[in-house]
Write a protein that holds these residues in place. Sequence first.
Motif, short mmCIF file in Angstrom:
data_model
loop_
_atom_site.label_atom_id
_atom_site.label_comp_id
_atom_site.label_asym_id
_atom_site.label_seq_id
_atom_site.Cartn_x
_atom_site.Cartn_y
_atom_site.Cartn_z
N ALA A 1 0.84 -1.20 0.00
CA ALA A 1 0.00 0.00 0.00
C ALA A 1 0.87 1.25 0.00
CB ALA A 1 -0.92 0.00 1.21
N THR A 2 0.56 2.18 -0.89
CA THR A 2 1.38 3.37 -1.10
C THR A 2 0.47 4.57 -1.36
OG1 THR A 2 3.10 2.01 -2.12
CG2 THR A 2 3.24 4.38 -2.48
N ALA A 3 0.89 5.74 -0.88
CA ALA A 3 0.15 6.97 -1.16
C ALA A 3 1.06 7.95 -1.89
CB ALA A 3 -0.37 7.59 0.13
N SER A 4 0.48 8.68 -2.82
CA SER A 4 1.23 9.63 -3.62
C SER A 4 0.40 10.89 -3.81
CB SER A 4 1.58 9.02 -4.98
OG SER A 4 2.48 9.82 -5.70
N VAL A 5 1.05 11.94 -4.32
CA VAL A 5 0.37 13.21 -4.56
C VAL A 5 0.56 13.61 -6.01
CG1 VAL A 5 0.30 15.66 -4.00
CG2 VAL A 5 0.63 14.01 -2.19
N LEU A 6 -0.53 13.96 -6.65
CA LEU A 6 -0.48 14.53 -8.00
C LEU A 6 -0.83 16.00 -7.90
CD1 LEU A 6 -0.32 14.16 -11.12
CD2 LEU A 6 -2.79 13.73 -11.05
N ASN B 1 -3.22 17.83 -4.97
CA ASN B 1 -2.82 19.01 -4.20
C ASN B 1 -2.53 20.11 -5.22
OD1 ASN B 1 -1.36 21.00 -2.73
ND2 ASN B 1 -0.57 19.47 -1.30
N ASP B 2 -3.13 21.28 -5.04
CA ASP B 2 -2.96 22.35 -6.02
C ASP B 2 -1.71 23.20 -5.77
OD1 ASP B 2 -3.74 23.81 -3.82
OD2 ASP B 2 -5.57 24.61 -4.72
N ASP B 3 -0.92 22.85 -4.75
CA ASP B 3 0.31 23.57 -4.44
C ASP B 3 1.47 22.95 -5.23
OD1 ASP B 3 2.42 25.01 -3.36
OD2 ASP B 3 2.37 23.98 -1.42
N LEU B 4 1.56 23.32 -6.50
CA LEU B 4 2.59 22.73 -7.36
C LEU B 4 3.99 23.06 -6.87
CD1 LEU B 4 3.37 21.18 -9.91
CD2 LEU B 4 3.09 23.31 -11.21
N ILE B 5 4.22 24.30 -6.46
CA ILE B 5 5.55 24.69 -6.00
C ILE B 5 5.97 23.88 -4.77
CG2 ILE B 5 6.90 26.58 -4.99
CD1 ILE B 5 5.24 28.52 -6.67
N GLY B 6 5.09 23.81 -3.78
CA GLY B 6 5.41 23.09 -2.57
C GLY B 6 5.63 21.61 -2.80
N CYS B 7 4.77 20.99 -3.61
CA CYS B 7 4.91 19.56 -3.88
C CYS B 7 6.22 19.26 -4.60
CB CYS B 7 3.74 19.06 -4.72
SG CYS B 7 2.19 18.91 -3.80
N GLU B 8 6.56 20.10 -5.56
CA GLU B 8 7.78 19.85 -6.32
C GLU B 8 9.02 20.11 -5.48
OE1 GLU B 8 9.21 20.41 -10.93
OE2 GLU B 8 7.84 21.90 -10.08
N THR C 1 10.72 23.28 5.15
CA THR C 1 9.54 24.15 5.20
C THR C 1 9.94 25.61 5.10
OG1 THR C 1 8.40 22.50 6.57
CG2 THR C 1 7.48 24.73 6.53
N ARG C 2 11.01 26.00 5.80
CA ARG C 2 11.46 27.40 5.73
C ARG C 2 11.77 27.81 4.30
NH1 ARG C 2 14.68 26.11 10.33
NH2 ARG C 2 16.55 25.88 9.02
N ILE C 3 12.54 26.98 3.61
CA ILE C 3 12.93 27.35 2.25
C ILE C 3 11.71 27.30 1.32
CG2 ILE C 3 14.50 26.88 0.34
CD1 ILE C 3 16.26 25.31 2.34
N GLY C 4 10.93 26.24 1.44
CA GLY C 4 9.79 26.08 0.55
C GLY C 4 8.76 27.18 0.67
N THR D 1 1.67 21.77 2.89
CA THR D 1 2.17 20.80 1.91
C THR D 1 3.37 20.05 2.47
OG1 THR D 1 1.37 22.08 0.02
CG2 THR D 1 3.19 20.55 -0.38
N PHE D 2 4.24 20.77 3.19
CA PHE D 2 5.44 20.13 3.72
C PHE D 2 5.14 19.24 4.92
CE2 PHE D 2 6.72 23.99 1.48
CZ PHE D 2 7.57 23.42 0.54
N ALA D 3 3.94 19.36 5.47
CA ALA D 3 3.51 18.46 6.53
C ALA D 3 2.80 17.23 5.97
CB ALA D 3 2.57 19.20 7.49
N GLY D 4 2.64 17.18 4.64
CA GLY D 4 1.90 16.09 4.01
C GLY D 4 2.79 15.09 3.31
N LEU D 5 2.20 14.37 2.37
CA LEU D 5 2.90 13.28 1.68
C LEU D 5 4.09 13.77 0.87
CD1 LEU D 5 -0.21 11.29 0.48
CD2 LEU D 5 1.52 10.44 2.08
N ALA D 6 3.96 14.93 0.24
CA ALA D 6 5.05 15.45 -0.60
C ALA D 6 6.19 16.01 0.24
CB ALA D 6 4.53 16.54 -1.54
#
Length: 337
Positions: free
Chosen positions: A147-152, A177-184, A222-225, A234-239
Motif C-alpha cells: 500500500a502506497t500513497a502519492s500526490v499529483l 494538491n494544487d500547491d505545485l511549488i510546494g509539492c515539487e 519548510t522554511r525554504i519552501g 504541503t510540507f507536513a503532508g505526503l510530498a
Amino acid sequence: MSSINVAVLGGGSWGTTVAHLCAHKAPTTLWARSEETVADINGSHRNLRYLPDHDLHPSLRATTDLAEALGTADLVVMGIPSHAFRETLREAVPHIRPWVPLVSLTKGLELDTGLRMTEVVHEELPGHPVGVLTGPNLAKEIMDGAATASVLSMQDDSVAQALQELFGGEAFRVYTNDDLIGCELGGVFKNVVAIASGMADGMGTGDNTRAALITRGLAEITRIGVAYGGSPMTFAGLAGMGDLIATCISPQSRNRTVGQKLGEGMAIDAIITEMNQVAEGVKSCRAVQAMAREAGVESPITDQVVAVCHEGASAQEVYQRLLHRASRPELHGIADR
C-alpha cells in the motif's frame, strides 16, 4: 481511461514502475535510450537492470524511438534525471502534440538555472498543462503491491482529477494538491536531508539522532519552501514529511545510501562511481543552498551536506558543526512567515 495513450520517458526504476501502473488502465509505451532495457521489457516483461525481480504488465511496450512513443500520446510522463531533463525534452518536443499534459517524476533542480522541472517544461513547451507525481514512493515496494500513497499536483484541477484516476490503483492511492511549488520542492529538498540522515546512520548514531535530523530537516525544508511560495501544510503532508521519512529511513533510498557510505568514511567520487542509479541530492544540494541564501533562509543541514559532497569535509566534521550550533526556538523561521 482506455482512450488515453500514455508515453513514459525514462527506463529507470521509478519511470518503469509508473509505466507499469498506467498500463493497467491505458495503452502505455515506455521510451528508454538503452536498447537492452527495451529488449528486456518487450521480451521478458522485466526491467532486468533496475527491477530484475518484478514482472511488468504484459501490455506495456517499450521503444528507443521517441516518435513512436510520443506520436499518439495523450499524456507524457517524464521520468528523466534532472541533469538530462531539458535535453531529453527538447528531443521530444517535435513529437508531442499540442496541449498534451506533461507530468514530471523527477525530484531535482536544473543545476545551471536552479529551475524546477515544471519550470523547464514551461520554457520548452509553453501552454501545456504540467504537474508532478510525488511522495513516499519506493519503486520496489510499489511493484510488490504494498500500500502506497502519492500526490499529483497540477495547476489545472480538471486535468489532475482525470489523471488521479489513471495513476491510482488498488494499493496505489493518489491524492491531489494544487500547491505545485510546494509539492515539487518537497521532492527536491528531502533528498538533501536524506544524505544527512544516512551520514548519521553510517557513523553509528542512534534513533534519537535520526529522529532529530529528520525533524529539523523538515523545518529547514519548510522554511525554504515557504519562502518560494509553497504552503507550509504541503510540507507536513505526503510530498513533504511522507517523502522525507521514506527517503531518510529506507535502505532502498539512493540518497540515504550515499550518506551512509559517507558516514562510513567512503569518498564521494567512489560512491558515485559504484552506484547504479542517480542520487539527486548530491547534484541538487548546492542549488538548494543557493535558493536558501537567495531567500535569506538558514539552511544548516543543507550547508553541511554541501560541505561533505563538494568541499572535502568529512561526515564527522559536519556532525560536530551541527551539534555546536547555537540553539533557536523550534519554529524559528517558520512561525514568522
